[in-house]
Design a protein around this motif. Structure first.
Motif, PDB file in Angstrom:
ATOM      1  N   THR A  11       0.839  -1.210   0.000  1.00 43.48           N
ATOM      2  CA  THR A  11       0.000   0.000   0.000  1.00 43.48           C
ATOM      3  C   THR A  11       0.868   1.252   0.000  1.00 43.48           C
ATOM      4  O   THR A  11       0.576   2.219  -0.716  1.00 43.48           O
ATOM      5  CB  THR A  11      -0.951  -0.010   1.220  1.00 43.48           C
ATOM      6  OG1 THR A  11      -1.747  -1.195   1.171  1.00 43.48           O
ATOM      7  CG2 THR A  11      -1.843   1.217   1.234  1.00 43.48           C
ATOM      8  N   ASP A  12       1.945   1.222   0.782  1.00 43.06           N
ATOM      9  CA  ASP A  12       2.877   2.348   0.836  1.00 43.06           C
ATOM     10  C   ASP A  12       3.515   2.584  -0.537  1.00 43.06           C
ATOM     11  O   ASP A  12       3.632   3.721  -0.998  1.00 43.06           O
ATOM     12  CB  ASP A  12       3.945   2.061   1.894  1.00 43.06           C
ATOM     13  CG  ASP A  12       4.753   3.279   2.282  1.00 43.06           C
ATOM     14  OD1 ASP A  12       4.206   4.410   2.271  1.00 43.06           O
ATOM     15  OD2 ASP A  12       5.935   3.105   2.641  1.00 43.06           O
ATOM     16  N   GLN A  13       3.896   1.509  -1.213  1.00 41.04           N
ATOM     17  CA  GLN A  13       4.485   1.624  -2.551  1.00 41.04           C
ATOM     18  C   GLN A  13       3.482   2.173  -3.552  1.00 41.04           C
ATOM     19  O   GLN A  13       3.829   3.034  -4.373  1.00 41.04           O
ATOM     20  CB  GLN A  13       5.010   0.268  -3.021  1.00 41.04           C
ATOM     21  CG  GLN A  13       6.229  -0.208  -2.284  1.00 41.04           C
ATOM     22  CD  GLN A  13       6.632  -1.621  -2.653  1.00 41.04           C
ATOM     23  OE1 GLN A  13       5.790  -2.434  -3.057  1.00 41.04           O
ATOM     24  NE2 GLN A  13       7.913  -1.926  -2.497  1.00 41.04           N
ATOM     25  N   GLU A  14       2.259   1.680  -3.490  1.00 41.68           N
ATOM     26  CA  GLU A  14       1.215   2.161  -4.407  1.00 41.68           C
ATOM     27  C   GLU A  14       0.928   3.648  -4.184  1.00 41.68           C
ATOM     28  O   GLU A  14       0.788   4.408  -5.145  1.00 41.68           O
ATOM     29  CB  GLU A  14      -0.073   1.343  -4.231  1.00 41.68           C
ATOM     30  CG  GLU A  14       0.032  -0.088  -4.704  1.00 41.68           C
ATOM     31  CD  GLU A  14       0.228  -0.196  -6.204  1.00 41.68           C
ATOM     32  OE1 GLU A  14      -0.438   0.542  -6.955  1.00 41.68           O
ATOM     33  OE2 GLU A  14       1.068  -1.019  -6.634  1.00 41.68           O
ATOM     34  N   LEU A  15       0.822   4.052  -2.924  1.00 41.36           N
ATOM     35  CA  LEU A  15       0.586   5.466  -2.615  1.00 41.36           C
ATOM     36  C   LEU A  15       1.758   6.314  -3.085  1.00 41.36           C
ATOM     37  O   LEU A  15       1.567   7.385  -3.668  1.00 41.36           O
ATOM     38  CB  LEU A  15       0.345   5.653  -1.112  1.00 41.36           C
ATOM     39  CG  LEU A  15       0.049   7.085  -0.651  1.00 41.36           C
ATOM     40  CD1 LEU A  15      -1.169   7.668  -1.363  1.00 41.36           C
ATOM     41  CD2 LEU A  15      -0.145   7.113   0.868  1.00 41.36           C
TER      42      LEU A  15
END
Length: 192
Positions: A11-15
């Motif tokens: 999720t952190d990478q996608e954001l």
């Protein structure tokens, strides 16, 4: 547990990819200035000048506290936490580096936690703990810290969680320094 951590990292990478992908030539130039540490020297000098003007000789203790917050936040982030967690910066991650919009250099190998976020949120917090009622707009230092930190995502060198972790480090260090400062400057504690 591992599944939860994997989900958080993903999720952190996608954001990060979404935020970093919102780039335009105009904002590239603006964020290159915002992310540069030297850009903020006039702000730091203005803040120190305001303290000296308001508190005279007493400002020495406050200035030393601010220096302690910056030094401790930076060292905790860079010397201890980054090597301990060893999380590659997005621009050093082989799976993402071709997708990263990079402004300037990539920096060191690791990014968690962000030193920029740690020091800027530390500065914002310590100034808000000081008795600076006569310094207008001091609460806005948190907005500055947020924009300064966000510029690291825009520049392609930090994930959002790197910034959140850095912000927590900076705030906690500022609180600790303030507690120590208040303890040692309290007249009751200096009596023998």
């Amino acid at each position: 547990m591992s599944e939860t951590i994997d989900h958080i990292v993903h999720t952190d990478q996608e954001l990060f990819l979404w935020l970093n992908g919102q780039h335009k030539p105009f904002w590239d130039a603006v964020m290159a200035l915002v992310t540069n540490k030297l850009t903020w020297i006039p702000l730091y000098l203005l803040l120190v000048y305001s303290l000296i003007k308001q508190f005279k000789i007493k400002s020495i203790g406050y200035i030393l506290s601010i220096i302690a917050v910056v030094a401790l936040s930076d060292q905790l982030a860079s010397t201890f936490l980054k090597p301990y967690f060893a999380r590659p910066r997005p621009c050093h991650d082989p799976a993402l580096e071709s997708l990263v919009h990079l402004i300037g250099g990539c920096g060191g190998a690791y990014g968690f936690v962000s030193s920029h976020a740690a020091t800027s949120f530390g500065i914002a917090m310590i100034f808000n703990l000081l008795p600076t009622k006569q310094l207008p707009g001091i609460r806005w230092l948190f907005v500055w810290a947020l924009v300064y930190s966000y510029s690291r995502i825009y520049a392609g060198v930090h994930y959002p969680l790197d910034l959140a972790g850095g912000a927590v480090v900076g705030v906690l260090v500022a609180l600790l320094v303030w507690i120590v400062f208040k303890f040692y400057t309290n007249p009751r504690n200096s009596q023998t």
